[in-house]
Scaffold this motif. Structure first.
Motif, short mmCIF file in Angstrom:
data_model
loop_
_atom_site.label_atom_id
_atom_site.label_comp_id
_atom_site.label_asym_id
_atom_site.label_seq_id
_atom_site.Cartn_x
_atom_site.Cartn_y
_atom_site.Cartn_z
N SER A 79 -31.60 -17.91 -24.58
CA SER A 79 -32.69 -17.39 -24.14
C SER A 79 -32.94 -16.60 -22.89
CB SER A 79 -33.13 -18.58 -23.36
OG SER A 79 -34.15 -19.69 -24.67
N GLN A 80 -33.75 -15.69 -22.51
CA GLN A 80 -33.73 -14.66 -21.59
C GLN A 80 -34.97 -14.51 -20.52
OE1 GLN A 80 -33.92 -10.44 -23.73
NE2 GLN A 80 -33.82 -9.85 -21.27
N VAL A 81 -34.82 -14.79 -19.43
CA VAL A 81 -35.73 -14.86 -18.03
C VAL A 81 -35.83 -13.80 -18.56
CG1 VAL A 81 -36.14 -15.70 -16.77
CG2 VAL A 81 -35.07 -16.60 -17.60
N PRO A 82 -37.18 -12.82 -18.92
CA PRO A 82 -36.84 -11.14 -18.77
C PRO A 82 -37.21 -10.49 -17.09
CG PRO A 82 -39.46 -11.84 -19.81
CD PRO A 82 -38.11 -12.80 -19.66
N GLU A 83 -37.90 -9.35 -16.72
CA GLU A 83 -37.44 -9.02 -15.66
C GLU A 83 -39.02 -9.13 -15.90
OE1 GLU A 83 -36.01 -4.55 -15.70
OE2 GLU A 83 -36.29 -4.76 -13.34
N GLY A 84 -39.88 -9.40 -14.17
CA GLY A 84 -41.00 -9.53 -13.88
C GLY A 84 -41.95 -10.94 -15.06
N ARG A 85 -40.89 -11.08 -15.89
CA ARG A 85 -41.47 -12.40 -15.70
C ARG A 85 -42.09 -14.01 -16.74
NH1 ARG A 85 -41.72 -11.65 -9.62
NH2 ARG A 85 -39.29 -12.30 -9.37
N GLY A 86 -42.78 -12.41 -17.05
CA GLY A 86 -43.52 -12.43 -18.50
C GLY A 86 -43.78 -13.80 -18.60
N VAL A 87 -44.81 -14.78 -18.01
CA VAL A 87 -45.45 -15.77 -17.75
C VAL A 87 -46.45 -15.68 -19.01
CG1 VAL A 87 -44.11 -16.80 -17.03
CG2 VAL A 87 -46.61 -15.99 -15.67
N PHE A 88 -47.67 -16.55 -19.65
CA PHE A 88 -48.66 -16.73 -20.16
C PHE A 88 -49.89 -16.46 -18.96
CE2 PHE A 88 -45.69 -16.48 -23.88
CZ PHE A 88 -45.94 -14.87 -24.58
N PRO A 89 -50.33 -14.98 -18.33
CA PRO A 89 -51.25 -15.81 -17.08
C PRO A 89 -52.19 -16.80 -17.46
CG PRO A 89 -51.79 -13.26 -17.55
CD PRO A 89 -50.60 -14.23 -18.83
N ASP A 90 -52.84 -16.84 -18.47
CA ASP A 90 -54.15 -17.18 -18.99
C ASP A 90 -53.86 -18.82 -19.14
OD1 ASP A 90 -55.66 -15.31 -18.28
OD2 ASP A 90 -55.39 -13.99 -20.13
N GLY A 146 -37.75 -22.24 -16.35
CA GLY A 146 -37.82 -23.27 -16.90
C GLY A 146 -37.85 -22.98 -18.72
N ARG A 147 -38.72 -22.28 -18.53
CA ARG A 147 -39.54 -21.61 -20.15
C ARG A 147 -38.42 -21.81 -21.19
NH1 ARG A 147 -43.30 -16.92 -21.23
NH2 ARG A 147 -41.38 -15.90 -20.73
N ALA A 148 -37.79 -21.01 -20.66
CA ALA A 148 -36.86 -20.29 -21.15
C ALA A 148 -35.45 -21.63 -21.12
CB ALA A 148 -35.74 -19.48 -20.10
N LEU A 149 -35.35 -22.68 -19.98
CA LEU A 149 -34.62 -23.90 -19.87
C LEU A 149 -34.84 -24.43 -21.14
CD1 LEU A 149 -33.93 -24.51 -16.40
CD2 LEU A 149 -31.94 -23.79 -18.11
N MET A 150 -36.57 -24.47 -21.88
CA MET A 150 -37.12 -25.87 -23.27
C MET A 150 -36.56 -25.59 -23.81
SD MET A 150 -39.11 -27.84 -21.38
CE MET A 150 -39.71 -28.98 -22.28
N ALA A 151 -36.09 -24.22 -24.27
CA ALA A 151 -35.38 -23.75 -25.92
C ALA A 151 -33.87 -24.22 -25.91
CB ALA A 151 -35.41 -22.38 -25.54
N ARG A 152 -33.55 -24.91 -24.58
CA ARG A 152 -31.92 -25.91 -24.33
C ARG A 152 -31.27 -24.91 -24.58
NH1 ARG A 152 -30.57 -31.82 -26.38
NH2 ARG A 152 -32.53 -32.39 -25.15
N PRO A 153 -30.69 -23.85 -23.63
CA PRO A 153 -30.20 -22.65 -24.83
C PRO A 153 -28.57 -22.80 -24.34
CG PRO A 153 -31.50 -21.42 -22.44
CD PRO A 153 -32.28 -23.46 -22.85
N LYS A 154 -27.92 -22.73 -25.19
CA LYS A 154 -26.46 -22.66 -24.45
C LYS A 154 -26.73 -21.51 -23.35
CE LYS A 154 -24.68 -23.78 -29.04
NZ LYS A 154 -24.54 -23.26 -29.80
N LEU A 155 -27.11 -19.67 -23.40
CA LEU A 155 -26.56 -18.70 -22.57
C LEU A 155 -28.41 -18.74 -22.03
CD1 LEU A 155 -24.89 -16.46 -21.13
CD2 LEU A 155 -25.38 -15.27 -23.20
N LEU A 156 -28.42 -18.73 -20.55
CA LEU A 156 -29.20 -17.98 -20.00
C LEU A 156 -28.74 -16.82 -19.46
CD1 LEU A 156 -32.21 -19.15 -18.70
CD2 LEU A 156 -31.07 -19.48 -17.09
#
Ligand code: ATP
Length: 235
Positions: A79-90, A146-156
């Motif tokens: 799972s990737q946590v992108p630069e700039g975070r990319g959360v859905f604001p709405d 937190g969102r990336a971890l919800m996919a239960r990644p082996k590699l973050l």
């Protein structure tokens, strides 16, 4: 766990990274440091399948990711946590977190993972019904993690978690990165903030204009004259 061999990525005819060799062993935090435009983000995007390799291989648990679609790569445990975070604001905090579990069907486990995320990030629980666009930068970073971890990644894969945040919040974020790793997730971290990156990583690589110019254990890097001078500002 992850082995990048001779990875080259071009944007058009321009090479962004050239012949990179990087290893991320299971259970470790490996950081990639370097200035703006040195190719750090491109390397992460190569691993998550967002950019295609011109040459080289990216082996994850022995399987070459360069021929795998990005959504399949998430299913494989990255799972990737992108630069700039990319959360859905709405969407609310809770809705963003639930989206992170989109690849999973185990409802009970998702619920208990949500509780774990809230214990890791108590601020997200306090704000679970708040629209994500109204969160502070630090809180958005926590939400993206937190969102990336919800996919239960082996590699973050973490891209510049410190970007735009006050030093005290950066310290809080890095404490959480350490905890995530201690709880068993392998982390590949990209940072311009070399000091923070080296405070949490086991091993590091230094990128300059798309090439690795130094690598070593964190202690080796911290004692390297060039790194002390250019990246840590110690003279
Ligand atoms: P930053 O910390 O500023 O994001 P970086 O080390 O992550 O820097 P990259 O974003 O990987 O660097 O960029 C590496 C090089 O590739 C830069 O010269 C950049 O301008 C170029 N580049 C990145 N994305 C694209 C793109 N989509 N199209 C064309 N060139 C790109």
């Amino acid at each position: 766990m992850l082995k990048i061999e001779g990875l080259t990525v071009h944007y058009g005819v321009i090479p962004a990274i050239k012949d990179l060799n990087i290893e991320v062993p299971q259970g470790k935090v490996v950081c990639l440091i370097g200035t703006n435009g040195s190719g750090k983000t491109t390397t992460l995007k190569g691993v998550s399948g967002i950019v295609k390799a011109k040459a080289g291989r990216i082996l994850f648990e022995g399987k070459d990711l360069t021929k795998v679609d990005p959504h399949q790569i998430v299913h494989m445990g990255i799972s990737q946590v992108p630069e700039g975070r990319g959360v859905f604001p709405d969407l609310t905090v809770l809705e963003n977190l639930q989206l992170g579990a989109f690849i999973r069907k185990d409802k009970k486990a998702i619920k208990s993972d949500l509780e774990e995320i809230f214990s890791l990030f108590p601020r997200l629980e306090e704000r679970k019904n708040q629209l994500s666009g109204t969160l502070s930068g630090g809180e958005q970073q926590m939400l993206a993690m937190g969102r990336a971890l919800m996919a239960r990644p082996k590699l973050l894969l973490l891209d510049e978690p410190s970007m735009g945040l006050a030093p005290i919040i950066v310290q809080e974020i890095f404490k959480i990165v350490r905890r995530i790793n201690e709880e068993g997730t392998t982390v590949m971290l990209v940072e311009q903030n070399a000091k923070m990156a080296l405070s949490v990583a086991h091993y590091g690589y230094v990128l300059e204009t798309g090439e690795i110019v130094a690598q070593g254990t964190v202690n080796e890097l911290k004692n390297d004259d060039m790194i002390r001078k250019i990246y840590l500002g110690i003279h």
